[in-house]
Design a protein around this motif. Structure first.
Motif, PDB file in Angstrom:
ATOM      1  N   ASP A 203      39.094  45.389  41.996  1.00 42.04           N
ATOM      2  CA  ASP A 203      38.642  44.064  41.556  1.00 42.04           C
ATOM      3  C   ASP A 203      39.620  43.453  40.558  1.00 42.04           C
ATOM      4  N   GLU A 204      40.905  43.501  40.913  1.00 36.99           N
ATOM      5  CA  GLU A 204      41.952  43.003  40.014  1.00 36.99           C
ATOM      6  C   GLU A 204      41.748  41.544  39.594  1.00 36.99           C
ATOM      7  N   PRO A 205      41.375  40.612  40.499  1.00 32.64           N
ATOM      8  CA  PRO A 205      41.173  39.228  40.054  1.00 32.64           C
ATOM      9  C   PRO A 205      40.104  39.107  38.969  1.00 32.64           C
ATOM     10  N   GLN A 206      39.008  39.857  39.119  1.00 35.02           N
ATOM     11  CA  GLN A 206      37.963  39.820  38.099  1.00 35.02           C
ATOM     12  C   GLN A 206      38.464  40.375  36.770  1.00 35.02           C
ATOM     13  N   ALA A 207      39.286  41.438  36.843  1.00 34.75           N
ATOM     14  CA  ALA A 207      39.828  42.029  35.623  1.00 34.75           C
ATOM     15  C   ALA A 207      40.710  41.040  34.880  1.00 34.75           C
TER      16      ALA A 207
ATOM     17  N   GLU B 215      39.473  35.389  29.573  1.00 36.28           N
ATOM     18  CA  GLU B 215      38.284  34.871  28.899  1.00 36.28           C
ATOM     19  C   GLU B 215      38.120  35.450  27.498  1.00 36.28           C
TER      20      GLU B 215
ATOM     21  N   TRP C 203      35.920  45.196  32.084  1.00 35.42           N
ATOM     22  CA  TRP C 203      35.448  43.951  32.681  1.00 35.42           C
ATOM     23  C   TRP C 203      34.191  44.150  33.520  1.00 35.42           C
ATOM     24  N   ARG C 204      33.816  45.395  33.799  1.00 39.05           N
ATOM     25  CA  ARG C 204      32.633  45.658  34.617  1.00 39.05           C
ATOM     26  C   ARG C 204      31.370  45.862  33.773  1.00 39.05           C
TER      27      ARG C 204
ATOM     28  N   TYR D   4      36.585  50.674  32.639  1.00 39.91           N
ATOM     29  CA  TYR D   4      36.912  49.386  33.247  1.00 39.91           C
ATOM     30  C   TYR D   4      36.104  48.328  32.487  1.00 39.91           C
TER      31      TYR D   4
ATOM     32  N   ALA E 111      40.705  37.761  35.152  1.00 38.25           N
ATOM     33  CA  ALA E 111      39.886  36.641  34.667  1.00 38.25           C
ATOM     34  C   ALA E 111      39.149  37.025  33.388  1.00 38.25           C
ATOM     35  N   TRP E 112      38.607  38.232  33.360  1.00 35.49           N
ATOM     36  CA  TRP E 112      37.937  38.730  32.141  1.00 35.49           C
ATOM     37  C   TRP E 112      38.907  38.754  30.969  1.00 35.49           C
TER      38      TRP E 112
END
Length: 362
Positions: A99-103, A109, A53-54, A51, A105-106
């Motif tokens: 944590d789909e929104p964070q993924a 970016e 983005w983590r 993952y 967003a990453w």
């Protein structure tokens, strides 16, 4: 005497030797068993953190470089050795991401193609995924490599290079240090000397450096895997769900993994883990129930705080360097972490900023 002596013949040690030899240096590589038969062989071969983005910026920086390096490296090794590392860029389906929104967003970016897809796309790409999945994340650029074949190809290439001496079944027992300088390496076959020594000993690196009073926060973390003998086409892409994954190989076989176990240097497999991996694999692709489990194995990852490897000179000991502590991402980060170390060894401009990977005191 070689210009460099490398301790450890995993993918990190072998890629380091390859790059130094490409630069015209004379290299001796010592491996206590057979090159590429420990964690480098045991992993899954996904060319990305599970993952991404983590993970922290230092891991992401190495990962970005390595992802771009693998296609070229795979083609080179196939051409030079006739052994195909089977680099496959078929993408990855992420099922049930909390944590789909964070993924997403990453991905925006860093400019990665990652998107949310529905059932029609999921089953068009992987018809044998368990029914009832209505959404997933899809990363089309993700690749995988058949790591045992990669290790075999790297070993074959090194054996063919005149400025590389590869010595297997030679265990490094101690490092001899006096007056702030590494003098020699004591092995099961006698003493070895070199201008500079690079410790790439994976899960064993911390134990070796502890013998000279150097604290390297690397510990063994066991991971178990299973291999299904599946027909070609049953699974075409990497599919990830709840931290477990299935990875297809070119001949149809499917790798399923993996466990995370803090059991020291115990490399035994367990039926409990096998059953858990089997259940996880079938929850992703139920049709694997019709395929025999062909193999079950375990490897020891070099665990480290936050998974960030130590790359660079060992403080206060001239001539000693280290590249270890990649945890779950040794193969993922290998092209970049070895390039970074070789850049430092040869006093070239580093491919990424070396500061986050330095050992304390440097």
């Amino acid at each position: 005497m070689s210009d460099f002596l490398i301790v450890g013949g995993g993918v990190i040690g072998m890629m380091t030797a390859l790059q130094l030899a490409d630069a015209g240096r004379h290299v001796t590589l010592l491996e206590r068993g057979e090159c590429g038969r420990e964690a480098s062989w045991a992993g899954g071969g996904i060319v990305s953190p599970l993952y991404p983005w983590r993970y922290s910026a230092p891991i992401s920086a190495l990962s970005r470089y390595s992802e771009g390096a693998y296609p070229e490296l795979s083609l080179r090794l196939l051409e030079e050795t006739g052994i195909d590392p089977e680099y496959r860029q078929r993408g990855l389906l992420y099922l049930r991401v909390d944590d789909e929104p964070q993924a997403l967003a990453w991905a925006r970016e860093v400019g990665k193609p990652l998107e949310r897809v529905g059932a029609e796309t999921i089953y068009a790409k992987e018809p044998n995924v368990a029914p009832g999945v209505d959404s997933a994340l899809w990363m089309p650029t993700l690749g995988s490599i058949r790591n045992p074949r990669l290790c075999k190809a790297l070993r074959a290439r090194l054996l063919a290079m005149p400025n590389v001496t590869l010595r297997e079944h030679v265990e490094v027992e101690a490092l001899d240090v006096s007056d702030g300088r590494l003098r020699s390496v004591r092995t099961s076959a006698g003493r070895e000397a070199a201008e500079r020594v690079v410790v790439c000993g994976g899960a064993w690196a911390g134990h070796l450096l502890a013998g000279i009073g150097v604290t390297l926060p690397v510990r063994p973390v066991r991971g178990q895997m299973i291999l299904f003998k599946a027909p070609p086409g049953l699974v075409e892409r990497v599919v990830l769900k709840d931290g477990r994954y299935v990875i297809p190989r070119g001949d149809g076989r499917v790798v399923a993994g993996s466990t995370l176990e803090e059991v020291g240097f115990d490399q035994r497999t367990t039926e409990v883990a096998k059953d858990s991996l089997y259940d996880s694999a079938l929850s992703i692709v139920p049709a694997l129930a019709e395929c025999p489990v062909e193999h079950h194995w375990a490897g020891l990852r070099p665990g480290s705080p936050d998974g960030v490897p130590s790359i660079g000179a060992v403080p206060d000991i001239e001539g000693l360097w280290v590249n270890a502590g990649h945890y779950r991402n040794g193969l993922v980060l290998a092209p970049a972490s070895t390039r970074l170390l070789v850049d430092q060894l040869l006093q070239r401009a580093p491919v990424v900023d070396p500061a986050p990977y330095r050992l304390d005191g440097v």
